[in-house]
Design an enzyme around this catalytic site. Structure first.
Site, PDB file in Angstrom:
ATOM      1  N   ASP A   1       9.472   2.038  -4.942  1.00 15.36           N
ATOM      2  CA  ASP A   1      10.374   1.489  -3.939  1.00 15.36           C
ATOM      3  C   ASP A   1      11.825   1.623  -4.370  1.00 15.36           C
ATOM      4  OD1 ASP A   1       8.691   0.858  -1.923  1.00 15.36           O
ATOM      5  OD2 ASP A   1       8.461  -1.255  -2.442  1.00 15.36           O
ATOM      6  N   ASP A  10      -0.388   1.278   2.524  1.00 16.10           N
ATOM      7  CA  ASP A  10       0.354   0.424   1.594  1.00 16.10           C
ATOM      8  C   ASP A  10      -0.539  -0.700   1.062  1.00 16.10           C
ATOM      9  OD1 ASP A  10       2.525  -0.543   0.195  1.00 16.10           O
ATOM     10  OD2 ASP A  10       3.809  -0.819   1.948  1.00 16.10           O
TER      11      ASP A  10
HETATM   12  C1  DGJ Z   1       6.338  -1.532   0.443  1.00 21.40           C
HETATM   13  C2  DGJ Z   1       6.530  -0.047   0.486  1.00 21.40           C
HETATM   14  O1  DGJ Z   1       6.586   0.492  -0.794  1.00 21.40           O
HETATM   15  C3  DGJ Z   1       7.784   0.262   1.289  1.00 21.40           C
HETATM   16  O2  DGJ Z   1       8.061   1.630   1.259  1.00 21.40           O
HETATM   17  C4  DGJ Z   1       7.591  -0.236   2.683  1.00 21.40           C
HETATM   18  O3  DGJ Z   1       6.557   0.475   3.299  1.00 21.40           O
HETATM   19  C5  DGJ Z   1       7.286  -1.718   2.674  1.00 21.40           C
HETATM   20  N1  DGJ Z   1       6.199  -2.033   1.782  1.00 21.40           N
HETATM   21  C6  DGJ Z   1       6.959  -2.208   4.048  1.00 21.40           C
HETATM   22  O4  DGJ Z   1       6.581  -3.515   4.058  1.00 21.40           O
END
Ligand code: DGJ
Length: 712
Positions: free
Chosen positions: A535, A468
């Site tokens: 997201d 991430d």
């Molecule tokens: C952003 C990601 O896109 C989410 O899926 C998740 O992993 C969060 N970060 C966790 O902090």
């Protein structure tokens, strides 16, 4: 595929040609990019000569001018005033690049520290500025089957002094006219890659990222489509970068209605010093053309990514159905809760359990611990080893989340190394999601991360990693390098870290992520064969996101999950079947608390996963078509054609009373071949010209999924 006849260079793929000519004064002219052309002589295609106000190089009394010539790699200084592809800092800002030599190579020369398409026949054209001994090598690789030509540029400093590159575009294409629509993929967090279209007009238009990552706001992809081009017909050009940092795509329509498209590293906040006898490589640009409209263009891009960018063990493998605990628990989990989730996941047929954020340091919220890559034993008492074993015993693989480019000011790492984050002297370090960015241009930072992630990845049976990255850059500076070099060096450092770790752990399936789809690009796909698309997990919102993403990226690269209702991003209710139908047009996963579902819902999910597994290879790797655009109305439809089945997705958006019957017309079927659907048999021509009949239904956000079996 690569020919040189007299002063003409031509590159040919199955359906496209790219043609250049060395002009009478040695400039490299661009003659044609587009449909395949067998013509060998281009004498009638003279450079357009302008007199009033045009400058004439060499003062030899001729009408020759660069001002309106189509050029292959334009620079400022000798009568061309349009956007240049290359600029050096003064006093070397006046350039005159002329043809010097060329090489035709069977094997591609890989770029220095940068990802690029796999091996292919390659043409190097060497241009020089004789006045200052600068060498500029234009590198073209030809991907015949995929109808793709890639370009990159190498600057070699043959002078005796340092030079500073201020702008270096990976590609520059001059088009003969301006009758195009520019299509790009724009948005923001949770609303990535929405399709935007606009007509070209005289002047400059474009897209860019200055955020350090390729960005949620503009994907590094631009399409020029001839006026009137549809999904199926018309000239469509696609251009993209194998790069994950700042980029710019700039399009200039000049006074003579000609169009120049430049694409490369964003020249703002960029400068790079090249010492004598050293060289600098630009990232690679990927270009394609199709006369079969936008679907044709996208299918070329998909083939290129699937065949030439993705690598490693998972390149052709069916991707596992996963359960991710993020939207199920966020930071609030115990080992007991994780195991309970895993139990349910195993029962319904999930194959991989992913432990997301919150397992390390003191990370119980987003205010702390990034950089402290050791397990929080309070939450995971038996460590990664114990947890992965327990998960494996339930018949599931185990995967882990990391965010290795970041550091929380509240962390042991930051206390020990406050100088390791990007910063500009004494300026305040702006936080975003309570975090700062590690300076990956520094070797010791790269080594620290490689060491600690290696320890973690070795510490249990980890078979998947979600990588991430949750913020954009601010205060760009470095104690080591000129500030203008930092962001590009950051990306080179990132690629180095990714290279070492992906090579060290070839069995791990890596998934890229940047707050969802903030870094959905070919640079990441070179190391990680799939990316978390957004997201936003709402099934209805996802239609636009996945539709837009498909302009450049194949469905096998898109992570796509069924989540809870009401949806956490938009509070919307959609049915379990709509969520599933939308998710299976990417790589299916689940991201909700399975322990809170009814037995009935669990049985539905079990049946969904069972059905998906039996056809997922075709769903993930089949040929993708956009049928109906959600950006043009209430409905959307997609098709995936496999060897044995054709799959169709349909979404009806907002229900309307007393609605019409609708027909989904399929594409590229064999007219006389029989296809069975729900007990009926249809010929390909019926399905293409009459279509699948869809009866009206009540209820918002409904979807249909059709699986047509190919009979003969
Ligand atoms: C952003 C990601 O896109 C989410 O899926 C998740 O992993 C969060 N970060 C966790 O902090």
């Amino acid at each position: 595929m690569i020919k040189k006849e007299k002063n003409i260079f031509s590159l040919h793929t199955l359906n496209t040609s790219y043609i250049m000519r060395v002009s009478e004064k040695g400039h490299l002219e661009h003659l044609h990019y587009g449909a395949r052309i067998h013509q060998k002589h281009f004498d009638t295609l003279q450079p357009i000569v302008r007199k009033p106000w045009s400058g004439h190089p060499d003062n030899d009394g001729s009408d020759y001018t660069l001002e309106s010539m189509l050029l292959e790699y334009p620079v400022f200084g000798q009568t061309d005033y349009r956007l240049p592809a290359l600029t050096l800092a003064a006093p070397y800002n006046n350039l005159n690049l002329v043809f010097d030599d060329f090489d035709i190579l069977e094997d591609k020369v890989m770029l220095d520290g940068l990802p690029c398409g796999s091996n292919a026949p390659t043409l190097h054209i060497h241009l020089v500025d004789k006045h200052m001994k600068l060498k500029v090598t234009l590198m073209y690789s030809v991907y015949e089957k995929e109808d793709v030509i890639t370009r990159a540029v190498r600057i070699s400093n043959l002078t005796e002094h340092n030079i500073h590159i201020e702008k270096i575009m990976s590609t520059s294409i001059d088009f003969r006219d301006k009758d195009y629509e520019m299509i790009h993929l724009s948005g923001t967090w949770a609303r990535e890659r929405h399709v935007v279209k606009r007509k070209l007009v005289q002047g400059i238009q474009g897209i860019e990222s200055n955020r350090g990552n390729s960005s949620h706001q503009h994907n590094p992809f631009v399409c020029l489509a001839r006026k009137g081009t549809t999904e199926d017909f018309g000239d469509a050009y696609g251009c993209s970068l194998v790069y994950s940092g700042n980029f710019k795509a700039e399009i200039e329509v000049d006074a003579f209605e000609q169009t120049r498209l430049n694409m490369g590293i964003h020249p703002d906040h960029f400068t790079f010093e090249v010492k004598p006898n050293e060289s600098f490589d630009s990232p690679e640009a990927v270009m394609t053309y199709s006369y079969k409209g936008l679907n044709g263009m996208s299918q070329n891009c998909h083939a290129f990514i699937k065949n030439r960018i993705l690598r490693g063990k998972y390149k052709h493998q069916p991707r596992p159905v996963l359960l991710n605990n993020w939207e199920a628990t966020y930071f609030d989990f115990t080992e007991e809760k994780l195991l309970a989730l895993a139990d349910k996941a195993a029962q319904v047929g999930v194959e991989l359990f992913v432990l997301d954020d919150g397992w390390f340091g003191e990370r119980n919220n987003d205010q702390t611990s990034l950089g402290d890559w050791f397990v929080n034993m309070k939450k995971i008492p038996k460590g990664i080893d114990g947890l992965s074993k327990a998960i494996n015993e339930k018949g599931l693989k185990f995967g882990l989340w990391v965010e290795p480019e970041m550091v929380s000011p509240k962390s042991i790492l930051y206390q020990n190394h406050p100088e390791w984050c990007l910063h500009a002297g004494d300026r305040t370090r702006s936080e975003c999601r309570n975090q700062l960015i590690l300076d990956y241009s520094k070797l010791e930072v790269q080594e620290y991360i490689i060491h600690h992630l290696t320890e973690i990845f070795k510490s249990g049976n980890i078979e998947y990693v979600k990588w991430d990255m949750n913020r954009s850059v601010t205060e760009v500076g470095s104690t080591l390098y000129h500030h203008g070099e930092v962001l590009h060096r950051f990306i080179l450092g990132l690629y180095q870290v990714m290279k070492v770790l992906t090579e060290r752990f070839p069995n791990i399936l890596f998934e890229g992520c940047a707050g969802g789809g903030g870094r959905f690009d070919m640079g990441i796909l070179y190391y990680m064969p799939q990316i978390w698309t957004s997201d936003d997990t709402d099934a209805y919102e996802r239609i636009k996101i996945q539709h837009g993403t498909s302009f450049m990226y194949p469905q096998v690269t898109m992570g796509s999950h069924v989540s809870a209702v009401p949806n956490h991003q938009v509070d919307r209710f959609t049915s379990l079947s709509s969520r599933y139908h939308t998710a299976i047009f990417g790589n299916l996963g689940y991201e909700l608390d399975l322990t809170s579902l009814t037995e009935e819902d669990l049985q539905i999910i079990k049946a969904q996963i069972g059905a998906y597994k039996s056809v997922r290879s075709e769903l993930q790797y089949g040929t993708f078509y956009r049928l109906i655009s959600p950006f043009e109305g209430n409905f959307a439809a997609w098709q995936i054609s496999g060897e044995q089945n054709v799959y169709v997705y349909y979404s009806r958006g907002i229900a309307s009373p007393n609605d019409s019957i609708r027909y989904i017309k399929l594409k590229d079927l064999k007219p006389k071949t029989a296809y069975s659907l729900n007990g009926e048999v249809y010929t390909g021509d019926y399905l293409m010209h009459i279509g699948i009949t869809v009866l009206p239904k009540k209820g918002d956000y409904g979807t249909e999924f059709y699986q047509l079996n190919i009979l003969d």
